[in-house]
Design a protein around this motif. Structure first.
Motif, short mmCIF file in Angstrom:
data_model
loop_
_atom_site.label_atom_id
_atom_site.label_comp_id
_atom_site.label_asym_id
_atom_site.label_seq_id
_atom_site.Cartn_x
_atom_site.Cartn_y
_atom_site.Cartn_z
N GLU A 6 0.84 -1.21 0.00
CA GLU A 6 0.00 0.00 0.00
C GLU A 6 0.86 1.25 0.00
O GLU A 6 0.55 2.25 -0.68
CB GLU A 6 -0.93 0.01 1.21
CG GLU A 6 -1.87 1.20 1.25
CD GLU A 6 -2.74 1.24 2.49
OE1 GLU A 6 -3.60 2.15 2.57
OE2 GLU A 6 -2.57 0.39 3.38
N PHE A 7 1.97 1.22 0.74
CA PHE A 7 2.90 2.35 0.77
C PHE A 7 3.47 2.58 -0.63
O PHE A 7 3.51 3.72 -1.11
CB PHE A 7 4.02 2.05 1.77
CG PHE A 7 4.97 3.20 2.01
CD1 PHE A 7 4.57 4.31 2.73
CD2 PHE A 7 6.26 3.14 1.53
CE1 PHE A 7 5.45 5.36 2.96
CE2 PHE A 7 7.15 4.19 1.74
CZ PHE A 7 6.74 5.30 2.47
N LEU A 8 3.87 1.52 -1.30
CA LEU A 8 4.41 1.63 -2.65
C LEU A 8 3.36 2.16 -3.62
O LEU A 8 3.63 3.04 -4.44
CB LEU A 8 4.92 0.27 -3.13
CG LEU A 8 5.40 0.19 -4.58
CD1 LEU A 8 6.55 1.15 -4.84
CD2 LEU A 8 5.80 -1.25 -4.93
N ARG A 9 2.15 1.65 -3.50
CA ARG A 9 1.06 2.09 -4.38
C ARG A 9 0.78 3.58 -4.19
O ARG A 9 0.58 4.31 -5.17
CB ARG A 9 -0.20 1.27 -4.06
CG ARG A 9 -0.97 0.79 -5.26
CD ARG A 9 -2.07 -0.19 -4.97
NE ARG A 9 -2.55 -0.26 -3.63
CZ ARG A 9 -2.38 -1.30 -2.82
NH1 ARG A 9 -1.70 -2.35 -3.23
NH2 ARG A 9 -2.87 -1.29 -1.59
N THR A 10 0.80 4.04 -2.97
CA THR A 10 0.53 5.45 -2.68
C THR A 10 1.63 6.33 -3.26
O THR A 10 1.34 7.39 -3.84
CB THR A 10 0.41 5.66 -1.16
OG1 THR A 10 -0.60 4.78 -0.64
CG2 THR A 10 0.04 7.10 -0.84
N LEU A 11 2.88 5.91 -3.12
CA LEU A 11 3.99 6.67 -3.71
C LEU A 11 3.89 6.71 -5.23
O LEU A 11 4.08 7.76 -5.84
CB LEU A 11 5.32 6.05 -3.28
CG LEU A 11 5.75 6.27 -1.84
CD1 LEU A 11 6.97 5.41 -1.52
CD2 LEU A 11 6.06 7.74 -1.57
N ASP A 12 3.61 5.56 -5.83
CA ASP A 12 3.52 5.51 -7.30
C ASP A 12 2.37 6.36 -7.81
O ASP A 12 2.49 7.03 -8.85
CB ASP A 12 3.35 4.06 -7.76
CG ASP A 12 4.65 3.28 -7.77
OD1 ASP A 12 5.72 3.90 -7.63
OD2 ASP A 12 4.60 2.05 -7.92
N ASP A 13 1.24 6.35 -7.10
CA ASP A 13 0.11 7.18 -7.52
C ASP A 13 0.46 8.66 -7.45
O ASP A 13 0.05 9.46 -8.30
CB ASP A 13 -1.10 6.90 -6.62
CG ASP A 13 -1.76 5.56 -6.90
OD1 ASP A 13 -1.45 4.96 -7.95
OD2 ASP A 13 -2.56 5.10 -6.06
N PRO A 25 16.16 2.45 -11.21
CA PRO A 25 14.80 2.02 -10.85
C PRO A 25 14.17 2.93 -9.81
O PRO A 25 14.80 3.33 -8.84
CB PRO A 25 15.02 0.61 -10.28
CG PRO A 25 16.43 0.63 -9.77
CD PRO A 25 17.19 1.52 -10.68
N ASN A 26 12.90 3.26 -10.03
CA ASN A 26 12.12 4.03 -9.06
C ASN A 26 11.17 3.10 -8.33
O ASN A 26 10.55 2.21 -8.94
CB ASN A 26 11.33 5.12 -9.78
CG ASN A 26 12.20 6.24 -10.30
OD1 ASN A 26 12.87 6.92 -9.54
ND2 ASN A 26 12.20 6.43 -11.62
N GLY A 66 18.93 6.54 -4.67
CA GLY A 66 18.94 5.16 -4.19
C GLY A 66 20.28 4.48 -4.38
O GLY A 66 21.33 5.13 -4.52
N LEU A 67 20.26 3.16 -4.41
CA LEU A 67 21.50 2.38 -4.50
C LEU A 67 21.87 1.99 -5.92
O LEU A 67 23.04 1.74 -6.20
CB LEU A 67 21.36 1.09 -3.67
CG LEU A 67 21.29 1.24 -2.16
CD1 LEU A 67 21.21 -0.14 -1.51
CD2 LEU A 67 22.49 2.01 -1.63
N HIS A 98 13.86 9.10 -8.22
CA HIS A 98 14.81 10.09 -8.70
C HIS A 98 14.09 11.21 -9.45
O HIS A 98 13.64 12.18 -8.85
CB HIS A 98 15.88 9.40 -9.55
CG HIS A 98 16.98 10.30 -9.97
ND1 HIS A 98 17.38 10.43 -11.29
CD2 HIS A 98 17.76 11.15 -9.26
CE1 HIS A 98 18.36 11.31 -11.35
NE2 HIS A 98 18.61 11.77 -10.14
N LEU A 99 13.97 11.12 -10.77
CA LEU A 99 13.33 12.20 -11.53
C LEU A 99 11.87 12.44 -11.12
O LEU A 99 11.43 13.60 -11.09
CB LEU A 99 13.43 11.93 -13.03
CG LEU A 99 14.85 11.92 -13.62
CD1 LEU A 99 14.79 11.75 -15.13
CD2 LEU A 99 15.62 13.18 -13.24
N PRO A 100 11.09 11.40 -10.79
CA PRO A 100 9.72 11.68 -10.34
C PRO A 100 9.68 12.56 -9.10
O PRO A 100 8.76 13.36 -8.94
CB PRO A 100 9.16 10.27 -10.05
CG PRO A 100 9.95 9.36 -10.92
CD PRO A 100 11.33 9.94 -10.94
#
Length: 252
Positions: A6-13, A25-26, A66-67, A98-100
């Protein structure tokens, strides 16, 4: 507390990484605990930040740098092994955008840098339209490049490298956080009087002198301290999570 998915989904949205052609990779770069309760945000996934997150009892780290980056050899040795070992041993999630994160119009690095400097974006320029072009929020001009440099130094707490015409009024200001030297020519074409970014390379000083557009470099880290905590605080509040920003100073 929420599920990692859910945390990932919220960030991606929020950040829409699919819109960007990026250098790495983001999203979720290292998988840790399935549930997220406390997020530490920072600029870079350095060992110092990871150790600070462990001390803060965080289960999740959110960063701009990131790494993993395009062109790496893929070997898990040296500094990479040390950072990964800490994340895996403590079962900590690492999220990186990164760019997002640069581009978000409210919480991104460029928007937040503008907020710190009292600038308002009126249009966008450059590759993937990451650069901002605008003016002071109060509508006033800077009487000289030195006035603008002093204003940046007060706002960010960092000395500023200044190149170009020292005797011009600054009204239209372009900015792009981090290492955005390559955006200078697009800023010139967009009609800027001055361009603010984190770093300067040798060619930009000559472009500034020859094209009459002032170039100001205020530090890569200093210009990108604001997006990660803004995004993390917003998402943490939305999902009911604890959040702490930890600034690992960097002279670059």
């Amino acid at each position: 507390m929420c599920e990692r998915a859910e945390f990932l989904r919220t960030l991606d949205d929020l950040l829409q990484p699919e819109r960007f052609k990026d250098y790495g990779p983001n999203g979720l770069q290292v998988e840790g605990r399935a549930q997220v309760a406390k997020v530490v945000s920072g600029v870079t996934a350095s060992r110092a930040l990871i150790e600070a997150a462990i001390a803060a009892r965080a289960d999740t780290i959110f960063v701009h740098h990131g790494l993993f980056w395009r062109g790496q050899d893929g070997c898990v040795t040296g500094w990479m092994k040390q950072r990964l070992a800490l994340l895996l041993a403590h079962d900590i999630n690492l999220f990186a955008y990164h760019l997002p994160l640069d581009a978000h119009p409210t919480f991104g690095n460029n928007a937040q840098l503008g907020l710190q400097l009292g600038l308002v974006a009126q249009s966008y320029f450059g590759e993937q339209e990451l650069g901002c072009l605008g003016q002071r929020a109060d509508g006033r001009s800077f009487e000289s490049p030195q006035d603008l440099a002093a204003h940046i130094q007060r706002a960010l707490g960092r000395s500023v490298a200044l190149a170009g015409d020292q005797n011009k009024t600054i009204r239209k200001i372009a900015w792009c956080s981090g290492g955005a030297q390559s955006y200078f020519e697009a800023a010139i074409a967009a009609g800027a009087d001055a361009f603010i970014t984190g770093e300067i390379s040798e060619p930009q000083a000559h472009y500034a002198r020859e094209c009459g557009v002032v170039y100001l470099a205020c530090g890569h880290h200093a210009s990108e301290r604001y997006g990660a905590p803004a995004v993390a605080a917003h998402v943490a509040a939305q999902l009911g999570l604890a959040h702490e920003f930890i600034d690992i100073d960097n002279p670059a």
